[in-house]
Scaffold this motif. Structure first.
Motif, PDB file in Angstrom:
ATOM      1  N   PHE A 105       0.808  -1.175  -0.102  1.00  0.00           N
ATOM      2  CA  PHE A 105       0.101   0.150   0.021  1.00  0.00           C
ATOM      3  C   PHE A 105       0.941   1.370  -0.010  1.00  0.00           C
ATOM      4  O   PHE A 105       1.851   1.411   0.787  1.00  0.00           O
ATOM      5  CB  PHE A 105      -0.959  -0.062   1.281  1.00  0.00           C
ATOM      6  CG  PHE A 105      -1.814   1.195   1.261  1.00  0.00           C
ATOM      7  CD1 PHE A 105      -3.087   1.335   0.648  1.00  0.00           C
ATOM      8  CD2 PHE A 105      -1.353   2.215   2.324  1.00  0.00           C
ATOM      9  CE1 PHE A 105      -3.754   2.694   0.848  1.00  0.00           C
ATOM     10  CE2 PHE A 105      -2.209   3.241   2.268  1.00  0.00           C
ATOM     11  CZ  PHE A 105      -3.354   3.572   1.546  1.00  0.00           C
ATOM     12  N   GLU A 106       0.766   1.991  -0.694  1.00  0.00           N
ATOM     13  CA  GLU A 106       1.130   3.273  -0.754  1.00  0.00           C
ATOM     14  C   GLU A 106       0.274   4.496  -1.131  1.00  0.00           C
ATOM     15  O   GLU A 106      -0.619   4.401  -1.765  1.00  0.00           O
ATOM     16  CB  GLU A 106       2.315   3.503  -2.128  1.00  0.00           C
ATOM     17  CG  GLU A 106       3.515   4.370  -1.820  1.00  0.00           C
ATOM     18  CD  GLU A 106       4.407   4.338  -3.045  1.00  0.00           C
ATOM     19  OE1 GLU A 106       4.472   3.545  -3.901  1.00  0.00           O
ATOM     20  OE2 GLU A 106       5.205   5.259  -3.061  1.00  0.00           O
ATOM     21  N   ALA A 107       0.477   5.560  -0.288  1.00  0.00           N
ATOM     22  CA  ALA A 107      -0.459   6.598  -0.270  1.00  0.00           C
ATOM     23  C   ALA A 107       0.628   8.201  -0.164  1.00  0.00           C
ATOM     24  O   ALA A 107       1.601   7.944   0.043  1.00  0.00           O
ATOM     25  CB  ALA A 107      -1.230   6.782   0.881  1.00  0.00           C
TER      26      ALA A 107
END
Ligand SMILES: *Cc1c(COP(=O)(O)O)cnc(C)c1O
Length: 389
Positions: free
Chosen positions: A19-21
Motif C-alpha cells: 500500500f502506498e499513499a
C-alpha cells in the motif's frame, strides 16, 4: 475455542503489503512487540534502526524526525511535545550545577523564565548578553560557560543579530551554541552554515501551520550531541503522540508556499503601517531601517510573517488597547504560524531591561493567510477608531 474479545485482540488478519499513499501511516504505541527474547535483549533507545518503546519512537515519529532534520539541513532530530520542551531538552542535556548558560537579552520570554526559575534552582548560572555586540559576548564566555543560546531575530522586538559573529564568539571559547530557529523555520536561512551546534524549533508555528498542535524539535549534525539530547529525552519522558506527529507531517509539504505567503503579506502590511502617521516605528528585519536589517540581508533569503510596530509616544496604553480591541480579522492571542492573523500588545518595560529602550507602546502582528487587502482595511479602520478622536 477462543472467545470474541481474545479473538479480536489476537486477530490473525494481516493487510497485504504494497500500500502506498501520499501521507505516511499513523503508528501509535506505548508497547512495542518484540519477535523473541533475543530481539528484546538487543533493544536500545540509541538505535533508530529498531523500536523499543513508544516513548523512544514509532515509524511515524521517526519519519517526522527525518523530515525536520532535512528541512534544517541537519542529520539527526529529536522531537519534544512543545517548543519550550525542546528548549528544556537542550538545557537538561548540556547543563549541570556550576555551569553557566548565556541568553540574548531579547530571548523568547519563557526561555528566560526557565533559566531564572528552574535552571538557577539547579545551580546553573545564567546571564544575558547583548546580541548586538558579538565582541562583548566573546568577552563574557568563560570556562564555566557550557551553552550559549542565539535567536534570530529577537522575540517581539525583532532585531536581527550578526548571527555568524555571535556563533563564532560562543564557539571560539569552547561553549556549545544552540539556535532558537522558530522564526527561520529552516527556510529563511541555513542554520548550520552559521556554525551552530544545535538548532531548536517550535514546530507549533510554521511546520504545523494550523494553530492546533504543540511540538518542538532539536536538530544537530553531530551524533554525540544527538545522543545526549536523545538520552535527556528518554530520561525526561517527553515523547510525542502519533496523532500529533501526523498533524505536522500533513502540513509540512505546504510549508514553503505558506511561509512565502506569510512573508509577502507581512512585508506589504509592515510597509503600509510604516507610512501611517500614528506609527512611530516598524520592526521587521526585511525592511530597510529596521534594527539589524543589514544582518538579515547578509544571512537570509526570506522572512517570517511576523513584525511589531511602536506607536507615537503621544498615544497612551488605553488608546493602543482600543486599537487592538477594534481589530476584527486580527484576533488577540499568542503564538504564530497559523492561518489566522494574530495581534498582541507588549509592555516593553515589563519584558526586558537589556536592549535599547524603545519609546511608545509596542504591538506585535503575526500575519496569517487572509488577503492582504482585507487585513489592511482592518488595520485602517482600527487606527481610525483608536487614534483620531
Ligand atoms: C513559540 C516559541 C517557542 C515555544 O514554542 P511552544 O511550542 O509554544 O512551546 C520557542 N521559541 C520561540 C522563538 C517561539 O516563538
Amino acid at each position: 475455542m477462543t472467545d470474541k474479545p481474545t479473538a479480536l485482540i489476537h486477530h490473525p488478519y494481516q493487510p497485504p503489503e504494497g500500500f502506498e499513499a501520499v501521507q505516511p501511516a499513523v503508528h501509535k504505541a506505548s508497547t512495542v512487540i518484540f519477535k523473541d527474547t533475543a530481539a528484546l535483549r538487543a533493544r536500545s533507545w540509541k538505535n533508530r534502526a529498531g523500536y523499543t518503546y513508544g516513548l523512544h519512537g514509532t515509524p511515524t515519529t521517526f519519519t517526522l524526525e527525518e523530515r525536520i532534520a532535512s528541512l534544517e539541513g541537519g542529520l539527526h532530530c529529536v522531537l519534544a511535545p512543545s517548543g519550550l520542551a525542546a528548549i528544556t531538552l537542550v538545557n537538561m542535556a548540556f547543563l549541570k550545577a556550576g555551569d553557566e548558560v548565556l541568553l540574548p537579552n531579547n530571548v523568547y520570554g519563557p526561555s528566560r523564565e526557565q533559566a531564572r526559575v528552574l535552571l538557577a534552582g539547579f545551580g546553573v548560572v545564567w546571564r544575558e548578553y547583548d546580541p548586538a555586540d558579538p565582541a562583548a559576548l566573546a568577552a563574557m564566555v568563560g570556562p564555566a560557560t557550557k551553552l550559549v543560546w542565539v535567536e534570530a531575530p529577537g522575540s517581539v522586538t525583532m532585531e536581527f543579530p550578526d548571527l555568524r559573529a555571535l556563533v563564532q564568539a560562543a564557539r571560539s571559547q569552547g561553549a556549545l551554541c544552540a539556535l532558537d530557529n522558530t522564526w527561520g523555520a529552516g527556510l529563511a536561512f541555513d542554520a548550520f552554515a552559521t556554525g551552530v551546534d544545535l538548532s531548536m524549533q517550535a514546530l507549533t508555528k510554521y511546520p504545523s501551520g494550523g494553530g492546533d498542535v504543540l511540538m518542538g524539535s532539536v536538530v544537530t549534525r553531530d551524533l554525540d550531541l544527538h545522543h545526549k539530547v536523545l538520552h535527556a529525552h528518554g530520561l525526561l519522558g517527553v515523547g510525542v503522540a502519533g496523532n500529533d506527529a501526523e498533524l505536522i507531517l500533513r502540513s509540512l509539504p505546504t510549508i514553503g508556499v505558506r511561509y512565502a505567503a506569510h512573508d509577502r503579506t507581512a512585508r506589504a502590511l509592515a510597509q503600509w503601517l510604516g507610512s501611517q502617521p500614528q506609527v512611530s516605528r516598524v520592526l521587521h528585519p526585511a525592511l530597510a531601517g529596521s534594527p539589524g536589517h543589514d544582518h538579515w540581508a547578509a544571512h537570509c533569503s526570506a522572512a517570517a510573517g511576523l513584525f511589531s510596530v511602536t506607536f507615537d509616544e503621544r498615544f497612551g496604553a488605553a488608546q493602543v488597547d482600543t486599537f487592538v480591541n477594534s481589530l476584527r480579522h486580527f484576533r488577540l492571542g499568542y503564538s504564530w504560524g497559523g492561518p489566522m492573523s494574530l495581534v498582541v500588545p507588549y509592555d516593553l518595560d515589563v519584558m526586558r531591561k537589556g536592549p535599547a529602550r524603545l519609546p511608545g507602546h509596542l504591538v506585535r502582528f503575526s500575519i496569517g493567510l487572509e488577503s492582504v487587502d482585507d487585513l489592511q482595511a482592518d488595520l485602517a479602520q482600527a487606527l481610525a477608531a483608536a487614534f483620531t478622536r
